[in-house]
Design a protein around this motif. Structure first.
Motif, short mmCIF file in Angstrom:
data_model
loop_
_atom_site.label_atom_id
_atom_site.label_comp_id
_atom_site.label_asym_id
_atom_site.label_seq_id
_atom_site.Cartn_x
_atom_site.Cartn_y
_atom_site.Cartn_z
N PHE A 1 0.84 -1.21 0.00
CA PHE A 1 0.00 0.00 0.00
C PHE A 1 0.87 1.25 0.00
N VAL A 2 1.90 1.25 0.86
CA VAL A 2 2.75 2.45 1.01
C VAL A 2 3.45 2.79 -0.32
N SER A 3 3.90 1.76 -1.03
CA SER A 3 4.62 2.02 -2.29
C SER A 3 3.69 2.62 -3.34
N ARG A 4 2.38 2.47 -3.16
CA ARG A 4 1.40 3.05 -4.09
C ARG A 4 0.80 4.35 -3.56
N GLY A 5 1.18 4.70 -2.33
CA GLY A 5 0.69 5.96 -1.75
C GLY A 5 -0.79 5.94 -1.41
N ILE A 6 -1.34 4.75 -1.19
CA ILE A 6 -2.78 4.64 -0.87
C ILE A 6 -2.95 4.15 0.58
N PRO A 7 -4.14 4.36 1.16
CA PRO A 7 -4.33 3.95 2.56
C PRO A 7 -4.03 2.46 2.77
N VAL A 8 -3.36 2.15 3.86
CA VAL A 8 -3.10 0.76 4.22
C VAL A 8 -4.42 0.14 4.66
N GLU A 9 -4.75 -0.98 4.04
CA GLU A 9 -6.04 -1.61 4.29
C GLU A 9 -5.89 -2.77 5.28
N PHE A 10 -6.75 -2.77 6.29
CA PHE A 10 -6.77 -3.87 7.26
C PHE A 10 -8.15 -4.53 7.22
N VAL A 11 -8.20 -5.85 7.37
CA VAL A 11 -9.51 -6.49 7.57
C VAL A 11 -9.52 -7.11 8.96
N LEU A 12 -10.65 -6.95 9.62
CA LEU A 12 -10.82 -7.48 10.98
C LEU A 12 -12.13 -8.26 11.08
N PRO A 13 -12.07 -9.59 10.99
CA PRO A 13 -13.29 -10.37 11.22
C PRO A 13 -13.66 -10.26 12.70
N ALA A 14 -14.78 -9.64 12.99
CA ALA A 14 -15.13 -9.35 14.39
C ALA A 14 -16.56 -8.84 14.46
N PHE A 15 -16.98 -8.46 15.66
CA PHE A 15 -18.30 -7.88 15.90
C PHE A 15 -19.43 -8.73 15.29
N PRO A 16 -19.56 -10.01 15.69
CA PRO A 16 -20.60 -10.86 15.11
C PRO A 16 -22.02 -10.48 15.57
N ALA B 1 -4.79 4.94 6.97
CA ALA B 1 -5.17 3.52 6.97
C ALA B 1 -6.67 3.41 7.03
N LYS B 2 -7.19 2.29 6.60
CA LYS B 2 -8.62 2.04 6.79
C LYS B 2 -8.80 0.60 7.25
N ILE B 3 -9.79 0.43 8.11
CA ILE B 3 -10.06 -0.90 8.66
C ILE B 3 -11.46 -1.33 8.22
N ILE B 4 -11.52 -2.50 7.58
CA ILE B 4 -12.81 -3.05 7.17
C ILE B 4 -13.22 -4.07 8.24
N VAL B 5 -14.25 -3.70 8.98
CA VAL B 5 -14.75 -4.59 10.02
C VAL B 5 -15.67 -5.62 9.35
N CYS B 6 -15.27 -6.88 9.38
CA CYS B 6 -16.02 -7.92 8.68
C CYS B 6 -16.86 -8.68 9.70
N SER B 7 -18.06 -8.16 9.91
CA SER B 7 -18.97 -8.69 10.94
C SER B 7 -19.40 -10.10 10.56
N ASP B 8 -19.04 -11.07 11.39
CA ASP B 8 -19.19 -12.48 11.00
C ASP B 8 -20.34 -13.21 11.70
N GLY B 9 -21.27 -12.45 12.27
CA GLY B 9 -22.38 -13.09 12.98
C GLY B 9 -23.24 -13.96 12.09
N ARG B 10 -23.49 -13.48 10.87
CA ARG B 10 -24.35 -14.24 9.94
C ARG B 10 -23.70 -15.58 9.56
N VAL B 11 -22.37 -15.61 9.62
CA VAL B 11 -21.64 -16.80 9.18
C VAL B 11 -21.93 -18.00 10.08
#
Ligand SMILES: [Zn+2]
Length: 313
Positions: free
Chosen positions: A31-46, A86-96
């Motif tokens: 991400f840094v080499s492209r100058g774009i926000p570092v993306e994080f995914v967090l499977p959580a908050f079910p 940076a941006k964090i994508i909260v991947c709510s896994d309750g439905r899973v």
């Protein structure tokens, strides 16, 4: 790395730990080499635990708000040293795995909708929410789960073998089994302790199987993102374990507990632990939100010690 949630029996030799950093460096640099926000995914908050002795209700409360604010603050700190942030994508896994953890799909829907509203209310945010409903719109919840497992599911036997081999998988299995037992062990439960343990051990394999399928879907959907986890992780793991709110229990999460103001700072506890230490329930907008410990309460008192074994509300 400052908020890393490490497995208690597999710690780093020194901090900061090159072995832990090296796993994630390549993805961050992508991400840094492209100058774009570092993306994080967090499977959580079910969804909130169905055990009302642990949580205040089915909807997000102060425990979730603190956690989301913390994740926002991490993104803000990244922005201080890296302009794109940076941006964090909260991947709510309750439905899973809602059917396996015995949470009604309607409660999952309600929790996710309120979580989205909470993220919006925090302000211009680096957080976003992604769930199974976004992946398979227009299908029934049961059909969504079937499609997930059809595309990404692996044999249950595979996970049983991995758990039997020990290490990280065994730790995860034990952690999930403990949550399932605690969640099902409500005042309404009539069966024996042994039967409950047995049943939860079997369900734990199913939860791991679904979680892995969800992880594979996320890896395909967000292939370059840095992978975060709310579970404690061993040194050098592919996922970076993070602690959302301070807690004395390394496995406790905001959706299995409640926030307690212990004198200017918040800690996560189970609801019955907060009650046992005589903390006052605080309402926000007419709803139970969190607890406030009494000023006279000695801060060193471990709430668990005040709860007799088996005592529950
Ligand atoms: Zn390490």
């Amino acid at each position: 790395m400052a908020h890393q949630r490490l497995a208690t029996d597999d710690r780093c030799v020194r901090r900061p730990c090159d072995r832990c950093i090296e796993v994630h460096r390549g993805r961050v640099m992508w991400f840094v080499s492209r100058g774009i926000p570092v993306e994080f995914v967090l499977p959580a908050f079910p969804a909130k635990s169905p055990n009302t002795a642990k949580v205040l209700g089915a909807t997000p409360d102060m425990a979730e708000r603190l956690s989301l604010q913390f994740l926002c603050a991490i993104c803000d700190r990244v922005r201080q040293i890296y302009q794109a942030g940076a941006k964090i994508i909260v991947c709510s896994d309750g439905r899973v795995f809602s059917d396996l953890v015995q949470i009604a799909d309607s409660n999952v829907s309600c929790y996710q909708a309120e979580l989205r509203a909470m993220i919006d209310s925090i302000g211009p945010s680096s957080l976003s929410l992604f769930n199974l409903d976004d992946e398979y719109p227009g299908f029934t919840h049961t059909a969504m789960r079937h499609m997930l497992m059809g595309f990404y599911g692996e044999e249950l036997e595979l996970f049983k073998q991995q758990v039997h081999a020990g290490g990280e998988q065994l730790r995860l299995y034990r952690g999930i089994t403990r949550f399932l037992v605690e969640d099902a062990d409500t005042p309404d439960y009539q069966g024996s302790r042994a039967a409950l343990q047995r049943e939860c051990r079997e369900r734990a394999y199913g939860v791991i199987q679904r979680s892995k399928a969800w992880g594979k879907l996320l890896a395909q959907r967000f292939p370059d993102a840095v992978r975060l986890s709310i579970h404690p992780q061993a040194c050098g793991s592919a996922k970076l374990g993070i602690k959302l709110v301070e807690t004395s229990d390394n496995w406790l999460t905001p959706w299995h507990g409640t926030a307690v103001d212990v004198g200017g700072r918040f800690m996560l506890m189970k609801q019955y632990e907060a009650e046992a230490m005589g903390a006052d329930l605080v309402y926000v907008d007419g709803r139970p939100s969190h607890y406030m410990a009494r000023a006279s309460e000695p801060q060193s008192t471990r709430p668990r010690a005040l709860v007799r074994s088996g005592e529950r509300r």
